[in-house]
Motif scaffolding. Structure first.
Motif, PDB file in Angstrom:
ATOM      1  N   LEU A  16       0.861  -1.186   0.000  1.00 29.35           N
ATOM      2  CA  LEU A  16       0.000   0.000   0.000  1.00 29.35           C
ATOM      3  C   LEU A  16       0.894   1.233   0.000  1.00 29.35           C
ATOM      4  O   LEU A  16       1.843   1.297   0.806  1.00 29.35           O
ATOM      5  N   SER A  17       0.621   2.173  -0.881  1.00 26.50           N
ATOM      6  CA  SER A  17       1.483   3.357  -1.044  1.00 26.50           C
ATOM      7  C   SER A  17       2.939   2.925  -1.208  1.00 26.50           C
ATOM      8  O   SER A  17       3.856   3.558  -0.683  1.00 26.50           O
ATOM      9  N   GLY A  18       3.132   1.805  -1.895  1.00 24.08           N
ATOM     10  CA  GLY A  18       4.490   1.318  -2.145  1.00 24.08           C
ATOM     11  C   GLY A  18       5.154   0.669  -0.947  1.00 24.08           C
ATOM     12  O   GLY A  18       6.325   0.277  -1.022  1.00 24.08           O
ATOM     13  N   ILE A  19       4.416   0.520   0.154  1.00 26.85           N
ATOM     14  CA  ILE A  19       4.997  -0.037   1.383  1.00 26.85           C
ATOM     15  C   ILE A  19       4.509  -1.473   1.586  1.00 26.85           C
ATOM     16  O   ILE A  19       3.303  -1.727   1.582  1.00 26.85           O
ATOM     17  N   PRO A  20       5.429  -2.429   1.753  1.00 24.87           N
ATOM     18  CA  PRO A  20       5.018  -3.809   2.043  1.00 24.87           C
ATOM     19  C   PRO A  20       4.482  -3.884   3.474  1.00 24.87           C
ATOM     20  O   PRO A  20       5.234  -3.679   4.429  1.00 24.87           O
ATOM     21  N   VAL A  21       3.193  -4.183   3.591  1.00 22.50           N
ATOM     22  CA  VAL A  21       2.507  -4.056   4.884  1.00 22.50           C
ATOM     23  C   VAL A  21       2.852  -5.220   5.834  1.00 22.50           C
ATOM     24  O   VAL A  21       2.714  -6.380   5.467  1.00 22.50           O
ATOM     25  N   PHE A  22       3.275  -4.867   7.028  1.00 26.93           N
ATOM     26  CA  PHE A  22       3.648  -5.847   8.067  1.00 26.93           C
ATOM     27  C   PHE A  22       4.692  -6.837   7.546  1.00 26.93           C
ATOM     28  O   PHE A  22       4.645  -8.037   7.852  1.00 26.93           O
ATOM     29  N   LEU A  23       5.634  -6.322   6.751  1.00 28.74           N
ATOM     30  CA  LEU A  23       6.624  -7.183   6.096  1.00 28.74           C
ATOM     31  C   LEU A  23       7.400  -8.046   7.086  1.00 28.74           C
ATOM     32  O   LEU A  23       7.643  -9.230   6.836  1.00 28.74           O
ATOM     33  N   GLU A  24       7.789  -7.439   8.229  1.00 26.81           N
ATOM     34  CA  GLU A  24       8.611  -8.178   9.194  1.00 26.81           C
ATOM     35  C   GLU A  24       7.862  -9.415   9.710  1.00 26.81           C
ATOM     36  O   GLU A  24       8.442 -10.491   9.863  1.00 26.81           O
ATOM     37  N   ASP A  25       6.544  -9.277   9.925  1.00 26.64           N
ATOM     38  CA  ASP A  25       5.746 -10.434  10.360  1.00 26.64           C
ATOM     39  C   ASP A  25       5.669 -11.499   9.263  1.00 26.64           C
ATOM     40  O   ASP A  25       5.746 -12.694   9.534  1.00 26.64           O
ATOM     41  N   HIS A  26       5.503 -11.040   8.035  1.00 22.00           N
ATOM     42  CA  HIS A  26       5.366 -12.004   6.933  1.00 22.00           C
ATOM     43  C   HIS A  26       6.667 -12.767   6.699  1.00 22.00           C
ATOM     44  O   HIS A  26       6.647 -13.969   6.433  1.00 22.00           O
ATOM     45  N   LEU A  27       7.793 -12.075   6.817  1.00 15.09           N
ATOM     46  CA  LEU A  27       9.075 -12.768   6.617  1.00 15.09           C
ATOM     47  C   LEU A  27       9.348 -13.749   7.759  1.00 15.09           C
ATOM     48  O   LEU A  27       9.907 -14.819   7.543  1.00 15.09           O
ATOM     49  N   GLU A  28       8.902 -13.375   8.957  1.00 16.63           N
ATOM     50  CA  GLU A  28       9.065 -14.287  10.098  1.00 16.63           C
ATOM     51  C   GLU A  28       8.220 -15.546   9.881  1.00 16.63           C
ATOM     52  O   GLU A  28       8.695 -16.667  10.079  1.00 16.63           O
ATOM     53  N   ARG A  29       6.969 -15.359   9.450  1.00 21.85           N
ATOM     54  CA  ARG A  29       6.104 -16.518   9.214  1.00 21.85           C
ATOM     55  C   ARG A  29       6.616 -17.361   8.055  1.00 21.85           C
ATOM     56  O   ARG A  29       6.556 -18.599   8.089  1.00 21.85           O
ATOM     57  N   PHE A  30       7.123 -16.697   7.024  1.00 29.00           N
ATOM     58  CA  PHE A  30       7.710 -17.401   5.879  1.00 29.00           C
ATOM     59  C   PHE A  30       8.816 -18.356   6.356  1.00 29.00           C
ATOM     60  O   PHE A  30       8.866 -19.526   5.947  1.00 29.00           O
ATOM     61  N   GLU A  31       9.672 -17.851   7.229  1.00 27.66           N
ATOM     62  CA  GLU A  31      10.759 -18.698   7.747  1.00 27.66           C
ATOM     63  C   GLU A  31      10.230 -19.853   8.588  1.00 27.66           C
ATOM     64  O   GLU A  31      10.731 -20.971   8.521  1.00 27.66           O
ATOM     65  N   ARG A  32       9.187 -19.558   9.375  1.00 27.72           N
ATOM     66  CA  ARG A  32       8.616 -20.602  10.231  1.00 27.72           C
ATOM     67  C   ARG A  32       7.943 -21.672   9.369  1.00 27.72           C
ATOM     68  O   ARG A  32       8.075 -22.872   9.634  1.00 27.72           O
ATOM     69  N   SER A  33       7.225 -21.253   8.330  1.00 27.59           N
ATOM     70  CA  SER A  33       6.602 -22.228   7.425  1.00 27.59           C
ATOM     71  C   SER A  33       7.671 -23.090   6.766  1.00 27.59           C
ATOM     72  O   SER A  33       7.510 -24.310   6.628  1.00 27.59           O
ATOM     73  N   ALA A  34       8.765 -22.455   6.340  1.00 31.11           N
ATOM     74  CA  ALA A  34       9.854 -23.191   5.691  1.00 31.11           C
ATOM     75  C   ALA A  34      10.434 -24.241   6.636  1.00 31.11           C
ATOM     76  O   ALA A  34      10.699 -25.378   6.237  1.00 31.11           O
ATOM     77  N   GLN A  35      10.596 -23.848   7.910  1.00 30.43           N
ATOM     78  CA  GLN A  35      11.092 -24.816   8.904  1.00 30.43           C
ATOM     79  C   GLN A  35      10.164 -26.014   9.010  1.00 30.43           C
ATOM     80  O   GLN A  35      10.611 -27.154   9.051  1.00 30.43           O
ATOM     81  N   LEU A  36       8.853 -25.750   9.042  1.00 26.88           N
ATOM     82  CA  LEU A  36       7.882 -26.847   9.193  1.00 26.88           C
ATOM     83  C   LEU A  36       7.909 -27.777   7.981  1.00 26.88           C
ATOM     84  O   LEU A  36       7.614 -28.958   8.092  1.00 26.88           O
ATOM     85  N   LEU A  37       8.251 -27.255   6.814  1.00 31.17           N
ATOM     86  CA  LEU A  37       8.368 -28.093   5.615  1.00 31.17           C
ATOM     87  C   LEU A  37       9.815 -28.576   5.401  1.00 31.17           C
ATOM     88  O   LEU A  37      10.115 -29.223   4.399  1.00 31.17           O
ATOM     89  N   GLU A  38      10.671 -28.252   6.381  1.00 25.88           N
ATOM     90  CA  GLU A  38      12.074 -28.655   6.309  1.00 25.88           C
ATOM     91  C   GLU A  38      12.736 -28.183   5.015  1.00 25.88           C
ATOM     92  O   GLU A  38      13.477 -28.910   4.361  1.00 25.88           O
ATOM     93  N   LEU A  39      12.428 -26.938   4.656  1.00 23.47           N
ATOM     94  CA  LEU A  39      13.062 -26.303   3.490  1.00 23.47           C
ATOM     95  C   LEU A  39      13.894 -25.118   3.980  1.00 23.47           C
ATOM     96  O   LEU A  39      13.476 -24.386   4.866  1.00 23.47           O
ATOM     97  N   GLU A  40      15.056 -24.948   3.394  1.00 25.21           N
ATOM     98  CA  GLU A  40      15.961 -23.873   3.806  1.00 25.21           C
ATOM     99  C   GLU A  40      15.861 -22.728   2.800  1.00 25.21           C
ATOM    100  O   GLU A  40      16.226 -22.887   1.635  1.00 25.21           O
ATOM    101  N   PRO A  41      15.362 -21.537   3.227  1.00 27.21           N
ATOM    102  CA  PRO A  41      15.346 -20.412   2.285  1.00 27.21           C
ATOM    103  C   PRO A  41      16.767 -20.079   1.849  1.00 27.21           C
ATOM    104  O   PRO A  41      17.689 -20.171   2.655  1.00 27.21           O
ATOM    105  N   PRO A  42      16.961 -19.682   0.593  1.00 27.34           N
ATOM    106  CA  PRO A  42      18.324 -19.429   0.103  1.00 27.34           C
ATOM    107  C   PRO A  42      18.920 -18.142   0.666  1.00 27.34           C
ATOM    108  O   PRO A  42      20.133 -17.957   0.575  1.00 27.34           O
TER     109      PRO A  42
END
Lengths: 281, 281
Positions: free
Chosen positions: A38-64
């Motif tokens: 919104l207005s060029g700003i990624p909304v709540f980005l820090e939360d989304h990146l944290e969840r992304f990492e947690r989801s990756a852990q649960l699928l045993e995938l390592e983000p590059p």
């Protein structure tokens, strides 16, 4: 949308492809993430990146890449696409698998998406939801497991419903693309386990705390049907009042006072977030 | 593997790709099919094409070709790849979706895969399975929904198990990549509803009919644990005796007499099928 990013490399969006041996395609094995811009700003980005990492852990995938690098790639993509209003989807797949089953080096896709916000009348009069018996596998991880949601969307649309809410016959969990909250006798209830940790939900709970008591616990299907007010939250729908479940009105069938207060509080919270981050652009 | 087929066109396998907007990748929305190729013959092809069409119907996707045309593309692919022993996977995805959610014109992928049959000792001594609480969404359709199966395969391998069997706490349904059958007091039991209509299972039931009574009905978890013999069926594992569930032996822990008779009967049935179809090559 002109550009996407695959494995750290910017590519023309219309040329962005994966080999058919990718495990996200072949076995539905992929982490998913989505946030608004919104207005060029990624909304709540820090939360989304944290969840992304947690989801990756649960699928045993390592983000590059680490979180800082991911944030850089996302901001670059927003800039390159002149993305003022829209969204970004991220996928981390099981990679190119020689036997089409065993995960390999993950593929990371970051891509902009156009977003059409729900019509304003859904917030004024409230939306309708359908019920569907379904348990997502690994609900705590955000994955590309949207089989039920996609399949039911045609029926939902035909019946004028904005979402399908999942239950197991006894307990309700969440919507196909949203978190569920109910209000009964002035208390806000929302499930904490067996559901996706919704980020809009998390921020709504922050602004709700001064307004009413909150109980995070499982919600019975019967409680949903007898709730005074019902809300759905999600990155696109934000905070949406629900006034009809199947053919039954919620409470008196009108958007309730708590829903109005919570929508306003969330809106102010989001506005403050955008103002705070505007200087960082 | 040298060639694959995408939407009716033969392409070099290493160049075979889909755009990232494909709904199979983005939302796990895709029909899946797999069959063995033995002596260059696609095994039980007519059953697999029938199930493929049924799965497509359940996902409300229209295959671009009729059964005859699909069969022609498959036989061409077997010929081009000189595929004597292996397998073919088919995918019918939700297509390139502008909003990354709504199905569009489906994409059809037909691709050969290398197959490593399970080690012979699994048939001599029987295999081990793990149990996992999971309900597949839309079990009657074969889809790319293998999230649980892929995620648990590492744990299964570490524990020397050949498969994970799903249950809902009360009833067992099927394996992650196989159908389940049990034998108790000389009767063969196997679930008919809420499971994938397994094709090896169907053929096994044909050859089992003269050998013992068959009851197609739900199997309780407690019945599985007290069975005399347990079998898994699947295109790759064919008919496999299971002699251990988690840490508990099945019956006396040996491959039982019914399992031996059913494995032999299925082998003869498959042999006859291959002989019957050899002339058609």
């Amino acid at each position: 949308m002109r550009y996407a990013n695959i494995n750290g490399t910017v590519v023309a969006h219309d040329q962005a492809s994966l080999h058919i041996s990718d495990l996200g395609l072949r076995r539905g094995y992929a982490v998913f993430e989505f946030f608004r811009v919104l207005s060029g700003i990624p909304v709540f980005l820090e939360d989304h990146l944290e969840r992304f990492e947690r989801s990756a852990q649960l699928l045993e995938l390592e983000p590059p890449f680490d979180r800082e690098k991911l944030e850089g790639l996302i901001r670059e993509l927003i800039r390159l696409n002149d993305l003022e209003q829209g969204g970004i989807q991220m996928l981390l797949t099981g990679g190119y698998s020689p036997d089409a089953f065993t995960p390999s080096t993950p593929n990371l896709i970051i891509t902009p998406v156009a977003v059409t916000p729900p019509p304003a009348q859904l917030y004024e009069r409230g939306g309708k939801v359908l019920l569907h018996r379904n348990l997502r596998e690994l609900p705590e991880a955000k994955t590309t497991d949207y089989l039920a949601a996609v399949r039911l969307s045609r029926r939902a649309q035909a019946e004028g419903a904005t979402e399908v809410v999942y239950h197991d016959g006894t307990w309700v969990s969440e919507g196909g693309r949203s978190s569920l909250l109910i209000i009964k006798d002035g208390v806000l209830y929302t499930a904490k386990e067996g559901v996706l940790p919704g980020i809009t939900r998390k921020h709504l709970l922050q602004v709700a705390r001064p307004l009413l008591p909150i109980l995070e616990r499982p919600i019975a299907l019967s409680e949903l049907l007898e709730a005074d007010e019902v809300l759905l939250t999600g990155a696109t729908r934000q905070v949406m009042p629900i006034t009809q479940i199947e053919d039954k009105p919620v409470g008196n069938g009108q958007v309730g006072p708590y829903a109005r207060a919570l929508m306003a509080a969330f809106e102010a919270h989001l506005e403050a977030y955008l103002n705070r981050h505007a200087v960082l652009r």
